[in-house]
Design a protein around this motif. Structure first.
Motif, short mmCIF file in Angstrom:
data_model
loop_
_atom_site.label_atom_id
_atom_site.label_comp_id
_atom_site.label_asym_id
_atom_site.label_seq_id
_atom_site.Cartn_x
_atom_site.Cartn_y
_atom_site.Cartn_z
N ALA A 1 -7.02 10.67 -3.36
CA ALA A 1 -6.25 9.85 -2.42
C ALA A 1 -7.00 8.82 -1.61
O ALA A 1 -8.40 9.18 -1.20
N ASN A 2 -7.05 7.50 -1.48
CA ASN A 2 -7.47 6.56 -0.72
C ASN A 2 -7.55 6.75 0.68
O ASN A 2 -6.08 7.12 1.20
N LEU A 3 -8.48 6.59 1.78
CA LEU A 3 -8.46 6.67 2.99
C LEU A 3 -8.78 5.36 3.55
O LEU A 3 -10.07 5.12 3.90
N PRO A 4 -8.05 4.28 4.00
CA PRO A 4 -8.38 3.00 4.10
C PRO A 4 -8.84 2.79 5.46
O PRO A 4 -8.37 3.34 6.51
N PHE A 5 -9.96 2.36 5.88
CA PHE A 5 -10.57 1.93 6.93
C PHE A 5 -10.90 3.33 7.87
O PHE A 5 -10.85 3.49 8.94
N TYR A 6 -11.53 4.13 6.97
CA TYR A 6 -11.59 5.54 7.40
C TYR A 6 -13.10 5.58 8.34
O TYR A 6 -13.84 4.91 7.96
N ILE B 1 0.84 -1.08 -0.06
CA ILE B 1 0.12 0.09 -0.04
C ILE B 1 0.74 1.17 0.05
O ILE B 1 1.66 1.21 0.48
N CYS B 2 0.48 2.35 -0.74
CA CYS B 2 1.31 3.47 -0.67
C CYS B 2 0.83 4.42 0.41
O CYS B 2 -0.27 4.60 0.65
N ASN B 3 2.07 4.82 1.01
CA ASN B 3 1.91 5.22 2.40
C ASN B 3 2.39 6.87 2.44
O ASN B 3 2.83 7.47 3.23
N LEU B 4 2.67 7.20 0.97
CA LEU B 4 2.93 8.55 0.81
C LEU B 4 2.00 9.53 -0.22
O LEU B 4 1.23 8.71 -0.81
N PHE C 1 -1.69 8.28 -2.17
CA PHE C 1 -1.76 7.65 -0.76
C PHE C 1 -2.88 6.58 -0.78
O PHE C 1 -4.10 7.27 -1.23
N GLY C 2 -2.81 5.62 -0.06
CA GLY C 2 -3.58 4.55 0.26
C GLY C 2 -4.11 3.52 -0.64
O GLY C 2 -4.91 2.67 -0.85
N GLU C 3 -3.37 3.71 -2.00
CA GLU C 3 -3.67 2.73 -3.04
C GLU C 3 -2.91 1.50 -2.84
O GLU C 3 -1.65 1.69 -2.35
N HIS C 4 -3.56 0.29 -3.15
CA HIS C 4 -3.18 -0.93 -2.73
C HIS C 4 -2.89 -1.61 -4.03
O HIS C 4 -3.41 -1.36 -4.87
N PHE C 5 -2.02 -2.74 -3.74
CA PHE C 5 -1.63 -3.49 -4.83
C PHE C 5 -1.01 -4.97 -4.47
O PHE C 5 -0.69 -5.18 -3.39
N THR C 6 -1.03 -5.78 -5.46
CA THR C 6 -0.32 -6.94 -5.19
C THR C 6 1.26 -7.02 -6.02
O THR C 6 1.44 -5.99 -6.87
N ILE C 7 2.21 -7.56 -5.22
CA ILE C 7 3.65 -7.32 -5.78
C ILE C 7 4.05 -8.62 -6.34
O ILE C 7 3.78 -9.73 -6.00
N LEU C 8 4.18 -8.34 -7.86
CA LEU C 8 4.45 -9.49 -8.68
C LEU C 8 5.90 -9.93 -8.86
O LEU C 8 6.15 -11.25 -8.86
N GLU C 9 6.88 -8.86 -8.48
CA GLU C 9 8.23 -9.51 -8.40
C GLU C 9 9.07 -8.19 -7.53
O GLU C 9 8.37 -7.18 -7.41
N LYS C 10 10.01 -8.65 -6.93
CA LYS C 10 10.84 -7.57 -5.87
C LYS C 10 12.05 -8.05 -6.00
O LYS C 10 12.32 -9.24 -5.72
N PHE D 1 6.56 2.66 -0.09
CA PHE D 1 5.35 1.89 0.19
C PHE D 1 5.41 0.89 1.23
O PHE D 1 6.64 1.02 1.68
N GLN D 2 4.42 0.41 1.92
CA GLN D 2 4.52 -0.55 2.74
C GLN D 2 3.97 -1.84 2.34
O GLN D 2 2.89 -1.76 1.84
N GLU D 3 4.55 -3.10 2.81
CA GLU D 3 3.99 -4.23 2.69
C GLU D 3 2.73 -4.43 3.67
O GLU D 3 2.78 -3.86 4.73
#
Length: 256
Positions: free
Chosen positions: A101-106, A5-8, A29-38, A61-63
């Protein structure tokens, strides 16, 4: 599978894993995603909202766990509704966030990413709005400079503009103009269109490369140099300042 998830506020999404690589999109901020490769510095991700893929730097971002990811996916979107606003941490650090921007669990002016609690007292947008609100949201971006890959009031491209306007009204559009052209119902004539419908334009090779939002009185609002209003006719977009058509009309679609 890993998730993030983006935390910036606004983070560039790159075509390749390098700061010098082309920015093809932005992660708000707050947009979430799957990580395909890292690897050590970069991750290839797929955004949950529109399945757009690209590379994001690990420091931006944060996992999150699969459980948190699924809860965000299944929750109704709550979005910031001012051109610019900020959230604050429990230590009173400020993070600037843009419109949409997304506001998760607002809830009760608070939101949460992992164990971090943030305060937000600004205006929000939530749920689906009536079609006439699309034009109101579109005018919020008027005179925003064109930015390839951008999707904020500080720089936006044509499909980022249509996507964000629809998102703020509670509707999902894909990211690129040629993808958005696959959505919705085809209209045969401009005369059938309503304010809020989308018009798509192609290049000399027949590829759809541009999109705009139809207004009243044969006008269109779109991102070309800046978010601007021009005339729409059966040939395409007519720019009165340049006294010529700048885009060739291909198709009109009704999304809602």
């Amino acid at each position: 599978m890993f998730y993030g998830i983006c935390n910036l506020g606004i983070v560039p999404l790159r075509k390749e894993p390098s700061h010098q690589s082309e920015m093809t999109n932005q992660v708000l901020f707050g947009e979430h995603f799957t990580i395909l490769e890292k690897d050590k510095e970069w991750s290839k991700i797929k955004l949950s909202f529109d399945n757009f893929e690209g590379y994001i730097h690990h420091l931006q971002f944060q996992e999150i766990s699969e459980d948190i990811y699924e809860r965000i996916v299944n929750d109704e979107y709550t979005l910031s509704n001012e051109i610019i606003d900020f959230i604050s941490t429990t230590n009173n650090d400020l993070i600037t966030i843009p419109l949409g921007a997304n506001l998760p669990f607002y809830e009760n002016n608070r939101l949460k990413i992992n164990t971090s609690i943030f305060n937000f007292e600004g205006k929000i947008s939530k749920g689906t709005l009536d079609k006439d609100k699309i034009i109101h949201k579109a005018f919020t971006y008027l005179n925003t400079p064109y930015l390839w890959g951008g999707k904020t009031p500080f720089g936006i491209d044509c499909s980022g503009f249509s996507q964000m306007v629809y998102k703020l009204c509670g509707y999902k559009l894909l990211r690129d103009a040629n993808q958005q052209a696959t959505q919705g119902e085809v209209l045969s004539f401009i005369e059938e269109s309503e304010p809020g419908d989308l018009a798509f334009f192609d290049n000399d090779e027949g590829e759809i490369t541009h999109v705009g939002i139809i207004l009243n009185n044969y006008q269109i609002i779109h991102a070309h140099g800046k978010v601007r209003i021009d005339t729409l006719d059966h040939s395409g977009i007519y720019n009165a300042e340049l006294q010529k058509h700048t885009h060739k009309l291909r198709i009109i679609k009704r999304i809602i």
